[in-house]
Design an enzyme around this catalytic site. Structure first.
Site, PDB file in Angstrom:
ATOM      1  N   GLU A   1      -7.211   8.418   6.752  1.00  0.00           N
ATOM      2  CA  GLU A   1      -7.421   9.063   8.053  1.00  0.00           C
ATOM      3  C   GLU A   1      -7.925  10.511   7.972  1.00  0.00           C
ATOM      4  O   GLU A   1      -7.229  11.436   8.374  1.00  0.00           O
ATOM      5  CB  GLU A   1      -6.123   9.029   8.866  1.00  0.00           C
ATOM      6  CG  GLU A   1      -5.557   7.638   9.043  1.00  0.00           C
ATOM      7  CD  GLU A   1      -4.388   7.574  10.037  1.00  0.00           C
ATOM      8  OE1 GLU A   1      -3.881   8.639  10.425  1.00  0.00           O
ATOM      9  OE2 GLU A   1      -4.011   6.465  10.431  1.00  0.00           O
TER      10      GLU A   1
ATOM     11  N   ARG B   1       0.857  -1.188   0.000  1.00  0.00           N
ATOM     12  CA  ARG B   1       0.000   0.000   0.000  1.00  0.00           C
ATOM     13  C   ARG B   1       0.893   1.239   0.000  1.00  0.00           C
ATOM     14  O   ARG B   1       1.666   1.429   0.936  1.00  0.00           O
ATOM     15  CB  ARG B   1      -0.903  -0.015   1.245  1.00  0.00           C
ATOM     16  CG  ARG B   1      -1.698   1.253   1.421  1.00  0.00           C
ATOM     17  CD  ARG B   1      -2.596   1.233   2.668  1.00  0.00           C
ATOM     18  NE  ARG B   1      -3.245   2.521   2.767  1.00  0.00           N
ATOM     19  CZ  ARG B   1      -3.157   3.334   3.831  1.00  0.00           C
ATOM     20  NH1 ARG B   1      -2.504   2.976   4.915  1.00  0.00           N
ATOM     21  NH2 ARG B   1      -3.747   4.503   3.817  1.00  0.00           N
TER      22      ARG B   1
ATOM     23  N   TYR C   1      -3.705   1.561  15.986  1.00  0.00           N
ATOM     24  CA  TYR C   1      -2.448   1.606  16.718  1.00  0.00           C
ATOM     25  C   TYR C   1      -2.599   1.439  18.218  1.00  0.00           C
ATOM     26  O   TYR C   1      -1.737   0.882  18.869  1.00  0.00           O
ATOM     27  CB  TYR C   1      -1.725   2.947  16.466  1.00  0.00           C
ATOM     28  CG  TYR C   1      -1.158   3.052  15.069  1.00  0.00           C
ATOM     29  CD1 TYR C   1       0.106   2.553  14.784  1.00  0.00           C
ATOM     30  CD2 TYR C   1      -1.888   3.635  14.035  1.00  0.00           C
ATOM     31  CE1 TYR C   1       0.639   2.631  13.498  1.00  0.00           C
ATOM     32  CE2 TYR C   1      -1.361   3.718  12.744  1.00  0.00           C
ATOM     33  CZ  TYR C   1      -0.098   3.215  12.495  1.00  0.00           C
ATOM     34  OH  TYR C   1       0.421   3.284  11.225  1.00  0.00           O
TER      35      TYR C   1
ATOM     36  N   HIS D   1      -3.069  10.834   0.933  1.00  0.00           N
ATOM     37  CA  HIS D   1      -2.438  10.622   2.237  1.00  0.00           C
ATOM     38  C   HIS D   1      -1.810  11.967   2.646  1.00  0.00           C
ATOM     39  O   HIS D   1      -0.603  12.104   2.765  1.00  0.00           O
ATOM     40  CB  HIS D   1      -1.411   9.493   2.155  1.00  0.00           C
ATOM     41  CG  HIS D   1      -1.072   8.876   3.488  1.00  0.00           C
ATOM     42  ND1 HIS D   1      -1.169   7.529   3.739  1.00  0.00           N
ATOM     43  CD2 HIS D   1      -0.629   9.421   4.655  1.00  0.00           C
ATOM     44  CE1 HIS D   1      -0.793   7.261   4.989  1.00  0.00           C
ATOM     45  NE2 HIS D   1      -0.458   8.404   5.568  1.00  0.00           N
TER      46      HIS D   1
ATOM     47  N   GLU E   1      -3.092  -0.185   8.335  1.00  0.00           N
ATOM     48  CA  GLU E   1      -1.862   0.220   9.015  1.00  0.00           C
ATOM     49  C   GLU E   1      -1.890  -0.305  10.436  1.00  0.00           C
ATOM     50  O   GLU E   1      -2.920  -0.215  11.119  1.00  0.00           O
ATOM     51  CB  GLU E   1      -1.730   1.753   9.138  1.00  0.00           C
ATOM     52  CG  GLU E   1      -1.300   2.453   7.894  1.00  0.00           C
ATOM     53  CD  GLU E   1      -1.177   3.965   8.090  1.00  0.00           C
ATOM     54  OE1 GLU E   1      -0.908   4.434   9.223  1.00  0.00           O
ATOM     55  OE2 GLU E   1      -1.361   4.679   7.091  1.00  0.00           O
TER      56      GLU E   1
ATOM     57  N   ASN F   1      -6.929   1.888  10.207  1.00  0.00           N
ATOM     58  CA  ASN F   1      -5.589   1.989  10.776  1.00  0.00           C
ATOM     59  C   ASN F   1      -5.750   1.914  12.283  1.00  0.00           C
ATOM     60  O   ASN F   1      -6.466   2.717  12.884  1.00  0.00           O
ATOM     61  CB  ASN F   1      -4.917   3.314  10.388  1.00  0.00           C
ATOM     62  CG  ASN F   1      -4.628   3.379   8.892  1.00  0.00           C
ATOM     63  OD1 ASN F   1      -4.777   2.389   8.177  1.00  0.00           O
ATOM     64  ND2 ASN F   1      -4.214   4.543   8.432  1.00  0.00           N
TER      65      ASN F   1
HETATM   66  C1  FCB Z   1      -0.770   7.189  10.769  1.00  0.00           C
HETATM   67  C2  FCB Z   1      -0.432   7.702   9.391  1.00  0.00           C
HETATM   68  C3  FCB Z   1       0.872   7.187   8.854  1.00  0.00           C
HETATM   69  C4  FCB Z   1       1.938   7.096   9.919  1.00  0.00           C
HETATM   70  C5  FCB Z   1       1.417   6.371  11.136  1.00  0.00           C
HETATM   71  C6  FCB Z   1       2.433   6.208  12.229  1.00  0.00           C
HETATM   72  O1  FCB Z   1      -1.613   8.088  11.399  1.00  0.00           O
HETATM   73  O2  FCB Z   1      -1.443   7.364   8.477  1.00  0.00           O
HETATM   74  O3  FCB Z   1       1.263   8.014   7.779  1.00  0.00           O
HETATM   75  O4  FCB Z   1       2.459   8.328  10.198  1.00  0.00           O
HETATM   76  O5  FCB Z   1       0.296   7.032  11.646  1.00  0.00           O
END
Ligand code: FCB
Length: 468
Positions: free
Chosen positions: A166, A77, A297, A121, A365, A295
């Site tokens: 995002e 991607r 995290y 992006h 992500e 995404n």
């Molecule tokens: C996300 C972004 C990506 C990267 C990660 C750590 O928010 O999409 O570009 O910076 O965080």
């Protein structure tokens, strides 16, 4: 954890974004983006750097594609830099820009890697920002025109498209807190930018369907698992607000065609939306997509009451909900300070699936920053990153086992790169980049990934092959 623990056809990929890796910001007719302008503002980027030369990927693309293929990924991607295609955000596509992404997609296909392209992006052409950026409705039409030209010209080599990455970050970090480009502090008006981004998604989707009927199109949201710090009513309200602004404000319009009224009230934007976000916009925003990208995290634990150091910080990214604190739970965090909570990935997948049962979901992500050290032998041992990835791949398996329609997982990121406001001071790669020499070195986490993708011992065999 073995690859065979995941269903056949489950996509394992890795991700990057144009501004974070390409460099060559002034070559071949590329125009300036909001990130070129923002990175030059003193103090905007922690280490004072810019996206030039980043990973010099624009010139090293063949080497990087070989690396992706050697690591064993099914899919890659990447994002297309809008100002490489339209220097000022309007007009016909720049052939040199199209050519770069065509060569990238073709090289991937030659090596058996499926290209997944994100159209936006975060690198809005600066000329459009000077006309008001995403606060202007016209930006959505400009985006649709750009999307149509790209898919028309690259639709023969790219089938999987993501309209936006995002939109929460683009709107609330870009136009409320201002810690991201374009660095504006417009308070709750940033929600209007969010609407125009989502409309861009809707109009873009329509344009892509018209130019490339066989395309698979989705969009990518950053979702968080959110929970209250206590069971008190005030903390539960804080969690409602943060889940509302980060998750529901984007999930609801895309998957249900409505904005959550409680969030519009928190923002004080109900009347603007009543007037400027008609049902026709929502019909477009919620038109069927082929998949949703997520995404993921970290988890947010929130409580009522403002941050004690808020006075010195940037304005809140949660306008109207400034009276909320993000609480440290004592759980382990990455170098970003983001709490590690793999189960939260299953939570957000479930939340999306409840709104659109059965819609294919992809984690587009997931990854972790750590302060890597290169040892005397030139090796980068990063067991914490490996553990982070492993536990999240295991969470993919639990999600699938519990019946959620998760169809793939992309690691952020292929290689260390320009981490936005953090510059080069945060490393997310499974491949290390020496910024002096641009040398790429696979970290131990990268070898773990290869072993997962191809079976035990594959990483070592591949390294030996490469050394001859
Ligand atoms: C996300 C972004 C990506 C990267 C990660 C750590 O928010 O999409 O570009 O910076 O965080």
């Amino acid at each position: 954890m073995r690859r065979s623990d995941l269903p056949a056809g489950f996509v394992l990929g890795t991700a990057t974004a144009a501004y974070q890796i390409e460099g060559a910001t002034q070559e071949d007719g590329r125009g300036a983006s909001i990130w070129d302008a923002f990175a030059r503002v003193p103090g905007a980027i922690a280490d004072g750097t810019t996206g030039e030369p980043a990973d010099d990927h624009y010139h090293r693309m063949p080497e990087d594609v070989a690396l992706i293929a050697d690591l064993g990924f099914d899919a890659y991607r990447f994002s297309i830099a809008w100002p490489r295609i339209q220097a000022d955000g309007t007009g016909p596509a720049n052939p040199a820009g199209i050519d770069f992404y065509r060569r990238l997609a073709e090289s991937l296909l030659e090596r058996g890697v499926t290209p997944w392209a994100t159209l936006y992006h975060w690198d809005l052409p600066q000329a459009l920002e000077e006309r008001g950026g995403w606060l202007e409705r016209d930006a959505a039409s400009r985006f649709a025109d750009y999307a149509a030209q790209v898919t028309d010209q690259l639709g023969d080599v790219i089938t999987d498209w993501i309209t936006l990455n995002e939109p929460w970050c683009s709107s609330f970090l870009g136009y409320a807190s201002g810690v991201h480009a374009p660095g504006r502090n417009t308070g709750a008006r940033s929600a209007q930018a969010a609407h125009h981004l989502l409309l861009g998604h809707g109009l873009g989707l329509e344009a892509i369907r018209a130019t490339q009927p066989e395309a698979r199109v989705g969009t990518t949201l950053n979702l968080y698992s959110v929970r209250p710090a206590s069971d008190s009513e005030a903390d539960r309200d804080a969690a409602r607000r943060i889940d509302g602004l980060s998750n529901r404000f984007f999930l609801d319009p895309v998957l249900r065609g409505t904005y959550p009224e409680d969030v519009l009230d928190d923002l004080g934007q109900a009347s603007w939306f009543a007037e400027h976000a008609p049902s026709d916009d929502l019909r477009r925003i919620s038109a069927p997509i082929d998949f949703l990208g997520i995404n993921y995290y970290s988890r947010h634990t929130v409580a009522a009451g403002a941050e004690s150091d808020a006075v010195d910080g940037p304005p809140s990214a949660y306008p109207g909900s400034e009276d909320v604190r993000f609480v440290r739970t004592g759980a382990p965090v990455t170098e970003m300070g983001w709490e590690i909570h793999p189960d939260g990935m299953v939570d957000v997948l479930r939340q999306a699936n409840e709104l659109a049962p059965g819609l294919p979901l992809y984690i587009t992500e997931n990854g972790a920053a750590y302060a890597d050290q290169v040892d005397a032998a030139g090796e980068i041992a990063d067991p914490e990153r490996t553990a982070y990835l492993q536990t999240h791949v295991e969470a993919c398996r639990s999600a699938v086992d519990s019946g959620l329609p998760l169809a793939g997982y992309f690691i952020w990121s292929l290689m260390d790169n320009f981490e936005w406001a953090w510059g080069y001071s945060r490393r997310f790669g499974i491949v290390h980049v020496d910024y002096e020499t641009q040398r790429r070195t696979v970290k131990h986490s990268g070898r773990w990934v290869t072993d997962l993708l191809r079976g035990e011992g594959a990483a070592e065999a591949a390294a030996q092959l490469r050394e001859g």
